[in-house]
Design a protein around this motif. Structure first.
Motif, PDB file in Angstrom:
ATOM      1  N   LEU A 199       0.837  -1.195   0.000  1.00 62.29           N
ATOM      2  CA  LEU A 199       0.000   0.000   0.000  1.00 62.29           C
ATOM      3  C   LEU A 199       0.873   1.245   0.000  1.00 62.29           C
ATOM      4  CD1 LEU A 199      -2.740  -0.958   2.631  1.00 62.29           C
ATOM      5  CD2 LEU A 199      -3.006  -0.839   0.154  1.00 62.29           C
ATOM      6  N   SER A 200       0.463   2.260  -0.743  1.00 58.35           N
ATOM      7  CA  SER A 200       1.136   3.550  -0.720  1.00 58.35           C
ATOM      8  C   SER A 200       0.157   4.610  -0.221  1.00 58.35           C
ATOM      9  CB  SER A 200       1.666   3.917  -2.110  1.00 58.35           C
ATOM     10  OG  SER A 200       0.639   3.877  -3.072  1.00 58.35           O
ATOM     11  N   THR A 201       0.677   5.748   0.194  1.00 54.17           N
ATOM     12  CA  THR A 201      -0.167   6.784   0.756  1.00 54.17           C
ATOM     13  C   THR A 201      -0.941   7.522  -0.330  1.00 54.17           C
ATOM     14  OG1 THR A 201       1.757   8.252   0.708  1.00 54.17           O
ATOM     15  CG2 THR A 201       1.253   7.163   2.793  1.00 54.17           C
ATOM     16  N   MET A 202      -2.039   8.170   0.073  1.00 53.95           N
ATOM     17  CA  MET A 202      -2.854   8.944  -0.861  1.00 53.95           C
ATOM     18  C   MET A 202      -2.083  10.170  -1.330  1.00 53.95           C
ATOM     19  SD  MET A 202      -6.535   8.974   1.064  1.00 53.95           S
ATOM     20  CE  MET A 202      -7.351   7.451   1.586  1.00 53.95           C
ATOM     21  N   THR A 203      -2.159  10.465  -2.632  1.00 51.58           N
ATOM     22  CA  THR A 203      -1.492  11.658  -3.157  1.00 51.58           C
ATOM     23  C   THR A 203      -2.399  12.498  -4.057  1.00 51.58           C
ATOM     24  OG1 THR A 203      -0.607  10.369  -5.019  1.00 51.58           O
ATOM     25  CG2 THR A 203       0.806  10.621  -3.073  1.00 51.58           C
ATOM     26  N   ASP A 204      -3.325  11.901  -4.770  1.00 44.18           N
ATOM     27  CA  ASP A 204      -4.126  12.619  -5.747  1.00 44.18           C
ATOM     28  C   ASP A 204      -5.610  12.583  -5.399  1.00 44.18           C
ATOM     29  OD1 ASP A 204      -1.892  13.158  -7.564  1.00 44.18           O
ATOM     30  OD2 ASP A 204      -1.917  10.993  -7.874  1.00 44.18           O
ATOM     31  N   LEU A 205      -6.293  13.676  -5.666  1.00 47.28           N
ATOM     32  CA  LEU A 205      -7.722  13.770  -5.406  1.00 47.28           C
ATOM     33  C   LEU A 205      -8.451  14.249  -6.662  1.00 47.28           C
ATOM     34  CD1 LEU A 205     -10.205  13.798  -3.494  1.00 47.28           C
ATOM     35  CD2 LEU A 205      -9.597  16.168  -2.921  1.00 47.28           C
ATOM     36  N   ASP A 206      -9.436  13.470  -7.093  1.00 49.50           N
ATOM     37  CA  ASP A 206     -10.316  13.865  -8.191  1.00 49.50           C
ATOM     38  C   ASP A 206     -11.709  13.993  -7.603  1.00 49.50           C
ATOM     39  OD1 ASP A 206     -11.748  14.234 -10.446  1.00 49.50           O
ATOM     40  OD2 ASP A 206     -10.896  12.547 -11.569  1.00 49.50           O
ATOM     41  N   PHE A 207     -12.202  15.222  -7.471  1.00 48.91           N
ATOM     42  CA  PHE A 207     -13.430  15.490  -6.715  1.00 48.91           C
ATOM     43  C   PHE A 207     -14.341  16.392  -7.538  1.00 48.91           C
ATOM     44  CE2 PHE A 207     -15.370  17.824  -2.880  1.00 48.91           C
ATOM     45  CZ  PHE A 207     -16.418  16.898  -2.787  1.00 48.91           C
ATOM     46  N   SER A 208     -15.460  15.838  -7.975  1.00 47.48           N
ATOM     47  CA  SER A 208     -16.412  16.618  -8.778  1.00 47.48           C
ATOM     48  C   SER A 208     -17.641  16.988  -7.949  1.00 47.48           C
ATOM     49  CB  SER A 208     -16.855  15.822 -10.012  1.00 47.48           C
ATOM     50  OG  SER A 208     -15.748  15.507 -10.820  1.00 47.48           O
TER      51      SER A 208
END
Length: 362
Positions: free
Chosen positions: A349-358
């Protein structure tokens, strides 16, 4: 009484329990003629360093303090005379240690080129999990074990130093990366001793070329994306291998399994299928423990197993051509001399880096 491997199970359990908390060692190579009576020394904190402050120039003492600031597992200072080559220090490292993050402070590309080649040799030939941090090498290393700092200038918070060349931040970055572990990773890690950095014109382009870029973000300096210099991806080494936290995890797992095997198994158990299965079972329990701690994905079947084709190949190359026709169970049952052929399929597992939020407005 049935064969069991209690020591291995216990060792794997202990390693899984401490996996996330373990920071790595930071190995800092310095040229200093102040005290020539030692080659290397280890420091856990600033209190220990204070006792030895007379051993170093004021500049080198500050570099060690910078490295200790972020609390890596320990800082190992390897000292050489000013007229010596950094290769002399690397020989000392090779003789004393098996792993760790390494850096040095120099304005010469050749010094970083030498460290890069040394790291690659240790990882590819010796199978040692050393990793290095360099500045402005002659060519990009394209290696998962090498991080390249891509900022030409940094400005320290303290008034004494102010703006410095990027390579003078390597001791600090060494400490931060060595201390990170994999529970939070290095992406967006705050560089607490910096006021600002000079950012490259095209940050994304520099990251994609295999450089770690520090960014200015709301009055703090952070690691933009925790990447190493790997840019050539293959089927066996995909894009995830360019993330520092993923390589830190794979290296720790390799070291845990190798060291547990060496210390608890070699010379203690006969090489037969039953004992191989017991060892595989211990590794799979270790994987389950790592999945429970969110190191591995608990929704994935993280599994170690006998590498059938590698074992078959060994028999064929030894002259037993009929092994080509053996069924899988027959291959398993025909243990090859003293060798154990294992493979594993895991998902780190890797940490969260990107957010796609509509957001949709009615």
């Amino acid at each position: 009484m049935a064969n069991t491997l209690p020591d291995i199970n216990i060792a794997f359990k202990q390693r899984a329990q401490t996996f996330i908390q373990r920071g790595d060692n930071a190995i800092l190579i310095l040229k200093d003629d102040t005290d020539k009576t030692f080659e290397s020394v280890e420091y856990k904190d600033l209190i220990e360093l204070e006792i030895d402050k007379s051993k170093y120039t004021e500049e080198n003492l500050q570099y060690i303090k910078d490295c200790l600031e972020s609390n890596p597992n320990k800082v190992i200072v390897v000292r050489i005379d000013t007229e010596e080559e950094y290769s002399d220090a690397l020989s000392t490292v090779k003789n004393l240690y098996n792993t760790g993050w390494i850096s040095l402070v120099s304005n010469a590309q050749a010094d970083y080129d030498a460290l890069i080649q040394w790291i690659k040799t240790r990882r590819d030939v010796d199978k040692k999990t050393f990793k290095g941090i360099v500045f402005n090498p002659t060519t990009q290393p394209d290696c998962e074990g090498i991080v390249v700092l891509g900022n030409s200038k940094v400005t320290f918070k303290d008034n004494k130093r102010g703006q410095k060349e990027g390579y003078e931040y390597l001791p600090s970055l060494l400490g931060y990366i060595a201390s990170a572990g994999i529970d939070t990773g290095t992406t967006y890690m705050t560089m607490k001793n910096l006021k600002s950095v000079l950012e490259p014109v095209n940050i994304d382009q520099e990251i994609q070329s295999g450089k770690l870029i520090l960014i200015n973000d709301e009055n703090t300096v952070k690691i933009g994306l925790g990447v190493n210099s790997l840019t050539t991806f293959t089927e066996g080494k995909g894009e995830d291998f360019s993330l520092i936290e993923v390589i830190e995890a794979t290296d720790l797992i390799k070291d845990d399994i190798k060291n547990t095997f060496k210390n608890n198994y070699v010379g203690k158990f006969k090489n037969k299928l039953d004992n191989q299965i017991l060892f595989i079972s211990a590794i799979n329990t270790y994987f389950k423990n790592l999945a429970a701690r969110d190191v591995l994905d608990n929704a994935f079947n993280n599994k170690c197993y006998i590498d059938i084709e590698a074992q078959r190949k060994a028999w064929i190359e030894s002259g037993k051509t009929e092994a080509k026709e053996w069924a899988e169970e027959e291959v398993k049952g025909n243990i090859f001399k003293r060798d154990i052929f294992l493979a594993a399929n895991i998902k780190i597992l890797s940490t969260m880096t990107d957010l796609d939020f509509s957001i949709t407005m009615e």
